[in-house]
Design a protein around this motif. Structure first.
Motif, PDB file in Angstrom:
ATOM      1  N   SER A  76       0.805  -1.236   0.000  1.00 56.94           N
ATOM      2  CA  SER A  76       0.000   0.000   0.000  1.00 56.94           C
ATOM      3  C   SER A  76       0.829   1.273   0.000  1.00 56.94           C
ATOM      4  N   GLU A  77       2.171   1.161   0.019  1.00 61.16           N
ATOM      5  CA  GLU A  77       2.965   2.383   0.198  1.00 61.16           C
ATOM      6  C   GLU A  77       4.127   2.469  -0.788  1.00 61.16           C
ATOM      7  N   TYR A  78       4.327   3.674  -1.313  1.00 64.83           N
ATOM      8  CA  TYR A  78       5.489   3.980  -2.159  1.00 64.83           C
ATOM      9  C   TYR A  78       6.294   5.045  -1.415  1.00 64.83           C
ATOM     10  N   ALA A  79       7.593   4.810  -1.249  1.00 64.94           N
ATOM     11  CA  ALA A  79       8.427   5.742  -0.484  1.00 64.94           C
ATOM     12  C   ALA A  79       9.658   6.151  -1.274  1.00 64.94           C
ATOM     13  N   VAL A  80      10.175   7.333  -0.951  1.00 62.08           N
ATOM     14  CA  VAL A  80      11.344   7.878  -1.645  1.00 62.08           C
ATOM     15  C   VAL A  80      12.442   8.196  -0.636  1.00 62.08           C
ATOM     16  N   ALA A  81      13.687   7.908  -1.010  1.00 59.86           N
ATOM     17  CA  ALA A  81      14.846   8.369  -0.242  1.00 59.86           C
ATOM     18  C   ALA A  81      15.511   9.450  -1.075  1.00 59.86           C
ATOM     19  N   GLN A  82      15.834  10.573  -0.453  1.00 55.89           N
ATOM     20  CA  GLN A  82      16.460  11.674  -1.206  1.00 55.89           C
ATOM     21  C   GLN A  82      17.840  11.995  -0.633  1.00 55.89           C
ATOM     22  N   PRO A  83      18.733  12.508  -1.484  1.00 54.69           N
ATOM     23  CA  PRO A  83      20.069  12.849  -0.977  1.00 54.69           C
ATOM     24  C   PRO A  83      20.018  14.040  -0.024  1.00 54.69           C
ATOM     25  N   THR A  84      20.852  13.991   1.006  1.00 53.05           N
ATOM     26  CA  THR A  84      20.915  15.095   1.971  1.00 53.05           C
ATOM     27  C   THR A  84      22.272  15.787   1.911  1.00 53.05           C
ATOM     28  N   ILE A  85      23.162  15.282   1.041  1.00 53.22           N
ATOM     29  CA  ILE A  85      24.507  15.855   0.873  1.00 53.22           C
ATOM     30  C   ILE A  85      25.014  15.413  -0.493  1.00 53.22           C
TER      31      ILE A  85
ATOM     32  N   VAL B 148       8.149  13.418  -2.135  1.00 49.01           N
ATOM     33  CA  VAL B 148       9.511  13.608  -1.609  1.00 49.01           C
ATOM     34  C   VAL B 148       9.450  14.401  -0.300  1.00 49.01           C
ATOM     35  N   HIS B 149       8.592  15.421  -0.269  1.00 45.89           N
ATOM     36  CA  HIS B 149       8.454  16.266   0.923  1.00 45.89           C
ATOM     37  C   HIS B 149       8.038  15.441   2.144  1.00 45.89           C
ATOM     38  N   ASN B 150       7.105  14.474   1.925  1.00 50.02           N
ATOM     39  CA  ASN B 150       6.603  13.659   3.048  1.00 50.02           C
ATOM     40  C   ASN B 150       7.390  12.366   3.242  1.00 50.02           C
ATOM     41  N   SER B 151       8.106  11.945   2.212  1.00 56.57           N
ATOM     42  CA  SER B 151       8.892  10.697   2.113  1.00 56.57           C
ATOM     43  C   SER B 151       8.099   9.530   1.552  1.00 56.57           C
ATOM     44  N   CYS B 152       6.764   9.585   1.581  1.00 54.68           N
ATOM     45  CA  CYS B 152       5.997   8.449   1.057  1.00 54.68           C
ATOM     46  C   CYS B 152       4.567   8.859   0.712  1.00 54.68           C
ATOM     47  N   VAL B 153       3.878   7.951   0.007  1.00 55.45           N
ATOM     48  CA  VAL B 153       2.486   8.203  -0.397  1.00 55.45           C
ATOM     49  C   VAL B 153       1.778   6.846  -0.496  1.00 55.45           C
ATOM     50  N   GLU B 154       0.477   6.845  -0.269  1.00 59.24           N
ATOM     51  CA  GLU B 154      -0.284   5.598  -0.440  1.00 59.24           C
ATOM     52  C   GLU B 154      -0.385   5.287  -1.923  1.00 59.24           C
ATOM     53  N   LYS B 155      -0.321   3.995  -2.253  1.00 63.04           N
ATOM     54  CA  LYS B 155      -0.470   3.617  -3.661  1.00 63.04           C
ATOM     55  C   LYS B 155      -1.485   2.484  -3.792  1.00 63.04           C
ATOM     56  N   PRO B 156      -2.212   2.467  -4.915  1.00 68.14           N
ATOM     57  CA  PRO B 156      -3.161   1.369  -5.130  1.00 68.14           C
ATOM     58  C   PRO B 156      -2.406   0.057  -5.338  1.00 68.14           C
ATOM     59  N   PHE B 157      -2.996  -1.052  -4.914  1.00 69.15           N
ATOM     60  CA  PHE B 157      -2.318  -2.332  -5.099  1.00 69.15           C
ATOM     61  C   PHE B 157      -3.323  -3.436  -5.384  1.00 69.15           C
ATOM     62  N   VAL B 158      -2.802  -4.478  -6.015  1.00 69.31           N
ATOM     63  CA  VAL B 158      -3.636  -5.638  -6.347  1.00 69.31           C
ATOM     64  C   VAL B 158      -3.696  -6.545  -5.119  1.00 69.31           C
ATOM     65  N   VAL B 159      -4.896  -6.889  -4.698  1.00 68.24           N
ATOM     66  CA  VAL B 159      -5.066  -7.740  -3.521  1.00 68.24           C
ATOM     67  C   VAL B 159      -4.590  -9.154  -3.843  1.00 68.24           C
ATOM     68  N   SER B 160      -3.791  -9.723  -2.935  1.00 66.82           N
ATOM     69  CA  SER B 160      -3.251 -11.072  -3.134  1.00 66.82           C
ATOM     70  C   SER B 160      -4.378 -12.089  -3.291  1.00 66.82           C
ATOM     71  N   THR B 161      -4.177 -13.045  -4.180  1.00 68.05           N
ATOM     72  CA  THR B 161      -5.188 -14.099  -4.392  1.00 68.05           C
ATOM     73  C   THR B 161      -5.368 -14.931  -3.127  1.00 68.05           C
ATOM     74  N   ALA B 162      -4.373 -14.890  -2.228  1.00 71.52           N
ATOM     75  CA  ALA B 162      -4.464 -15.659  -0.984  1.00 71.52           C
ATOM     76  C   ALA B 162      -5.647 -15.229  -0.148  1.00 71.52           C
TER      77      ALA B 162
END
Length: 560
Positions: free
Chosen positions: A374-383, A433-447
């Motif tokens: 459910s989540e997509y996240a970003v790491a950004q350079p700080t230096i 990038v500002h928040n570091s992550c965002v919710e993303k749609p995903f396919v529910v596992s067949t399980a």
């Protein structure tokens, strides 16, 4: 805001910088499912950026080289190779996954990607494959569990997403809250989780199946496994069974063993108490720990036999150190035409490789992650990068001609990641990038739609005169950051010991065997040699109150 991932730990983080230099890391409480939960590795990772042991540029056969020279030679090796293997830790980056798919297209039929976790949880995935028809690790929610039963799983210290679970657990251990969870721990070596439990039973690894079988029998199901328990363990198991009967489906059972049979029994008990859909979410699965032990062992065997691939690229792994047969693997590496290590250090594996291509430290790099569906996240350079290192993603793309290295035709990691982001149907990259992550749609596992299916249970841990538990310490974990002084100087939360490794043993058994159980500056502990499968290690014997009788514990991550 950024994101931390090293193959073992994951968290949304905030990085404090002063005059363009990162100086402090803490958890991001506002964004991300980890809700500010961090661990010692994440906090101490700031030191890795300024580590003088880091490689400052690429190397060929141990000698300094230039990126252009090495890129050309590796491209030539890939073009002429009949077989190519990429060995990585678990990849949770959508962009890195995309790049690996491009390798499969570029080298059809001769490229293979193998994921290897030095600390493996593949038994959980295999058990779910047998019970639900899908290989996954679910999301556990300790904040919804009125009763928690843990079998050798230190979920507050080192097990799976412990930094996430500790936050959830804390929400329900407040006396002023709506209700308090009741926590039962069955374990051999005293852990952080065990020291917080309401009920704790000293249990040998070979007794865990009996505990699970006993609890399952209380639900009216016969597993065919003997469920006769010693009196001390039975008392705790009876209290656990009574608590389960009273709490409905608001309960959770977790097991820390990488034994398939034990995980199948754990699944069975969770199914009987109705945990799936309540405290266990099969839809929003965890993407960490996708390593496949069988595939890894197969690759290792072929390398040792001298029949390995023509080109072996290793990223985020140090198999010469972490494999049980690492020395044989090191000898096998010499028989491979071209070996490449994307390592920041000349570690045990990199020092045996033809080419070493050091990646940026994560605080210098762009990266993306999807730790949960459910989540997509970003790491950004700080230096800006301190040395002549390169983004691992960019390096892999250069070798298949997707981008050049610098210049007007080059596609930086940032550009590739923004393309991935758009391809996932997400919008406003800057805000993410500002928040570091965002919710993303995903396919529910067949399980999720599949009804629980029983599986044959065999290969359970066997009893022995002396049973050995290999556990992780909350500071050192898999030993990847063994040269980080903050982690070495961090007193173990249970023993308060710093720096050295030791064998843990019950003080009563130590007295009977004539070992010293007290020590000071002048008088140390006795040394003992522990031999398992023909490999020996000599360590001091440390008295561990609460350790199961007839067991000894040794922490992983040392001996480098």
């Amino acid at each position: 805001a950024s994101t931390y991932y090293d193959g073992i730990s994951y968290s949304s983080i905030l990085v404090k910088t002063r005059e363009g230099r990162p100086i402090f890391i803490k958890g991001n409480k506002e964004h991300g499912f980890t809700k500010g939960g961090v661990n010692p590795q994440i906090i101490a990772s700031i030191l890795g950026l300024y580590d003088s042991g880091r490689l400052t540029g690429p190397k060929e056969n141990g000698k300094d080289s230039e990126w252009g020279t090495i890129d050309g030679k590796i491209k030539g090796s890939l073009a002429s190779a009949k077989s190519i293997t990429l060995l990585t830790n678990t990849v949770i980056s959508p962009s890195m996954t995309r790049a690996i798919e491009e390798y499969k297209v570029k080298f059809p039929g001769k490229f293979e990607h193998v994921q290897y976790d030095a600390i493996s949880y593949s038994a959980i995935r295999k058990a779910n494959l047998q019970n639900f028809g899908s290989s996954f690790i679910p999301s556990y929610d300790f904040s919804k569990a009125k009763v928690i039963i843990s079998l050798d799983a230190d979920f507050l210290g080192t097990w799976l997403m412990s930094n996430d679970y500790a936050i959830q657990y804390g929400q329900r251990r407040n006396p002023d809250g709506e209700w308090m969870s009741k926590h039962f721990q069955f374990e051999s070596v005293m852990s952080l989780s065990g020291s917080n439990a309401d009920y704790r039973a000293m249990t040998k690894p070979s007794e865990l199946a009996t505990v699970l079988s006993y609890l399952i029998s209380k639900k009216g199901v016969n597993t065919g496994i003997a469920s006769n328990l010693p009196a001390s363990i039975k008392a705790v198991a009876d209290a656990a069974a009574a608590a389960l009967a009273a709490c409905g489906n608001q309960a959770l059972v977790v097991c820390g063993s990488n034994n398939l049979g034990l995980q199948l029994l754990t699944n069975k008990l969770n199914q009987l108490i109705g945990a799936y859909g309540s405290t266990i979410d099969k839809t929003n699965t965890l993407n960490l720990y996708q390593g496949d032990d069988e595939k890894v062992n197969q690759l290792v065997s072929t390398v040792i036999a001298g029949k390995g691939p023509d080109v072996l690229i290793m990223s985020g792994v140090n198999p010469v150190y972490s494999l049980p047969n690492g020395q044989e693997f090191a000898a096998g590496l010499k028989k491979i035409k071209t070996t490449v290590s994307l390592s920041a250090y000349m570690d045990e594996t990199a020092s045996k490789a033809t080419y070493v291509c050091p990646p940026h430290h994560y605080l210098e790099d762009w990266a993306d992650f999807s730790a949960k569906q459910s989540e997509y996240a970003v790491a950004q350079p700080t230096i800006r990068p301190l040395h002549k290192t390169s983004s691992a993603l960019e390096t892999l793309l250069v070798w298949i001609g997707v981008t050049g290295r610098g210049g007007k035709d080059s596609k930086a990691a940032y550009d590739y990641i923004t393309e991935t982001y758009t391809g996932l149907g997400l919008s406003d990259f800057n805000f993410t990038v500002h928040n570091s992550c965002v919710e993303k749609p995903f396919v529910v596992s067949t399980a999720n739609e599949i009804v629980f299916k029983d599986a044959a249970i065999n290969g359970l841990p066997k009893a022995a005169d002396l049973e050995v538990i290999l556990y992780q310490k909350s500071g050192i974990r898999s030993g990847e950051y063994a040269n980080n002084p903050w982690l070495q100087e961090l007193p173990d939360p249970i023993t308060k010991v710093t720096w050295d490794n030791y064998i843990t043993m019950n003080p009563k058994e130590m007295e009977d065997a004539g070992y010293a159980t007290t020590y000071d500056q002048e008088n140390g502990l006795n040394l003992a040699t522990l031999t398992v499968n023909g490999k020996s290690v000599t360590l001091p014997v440390y008295p561990m109150p609460g350790q199961a009788l007839k067991t000894v514990g040794v922490a992983l991550g040392y001996g480098r």
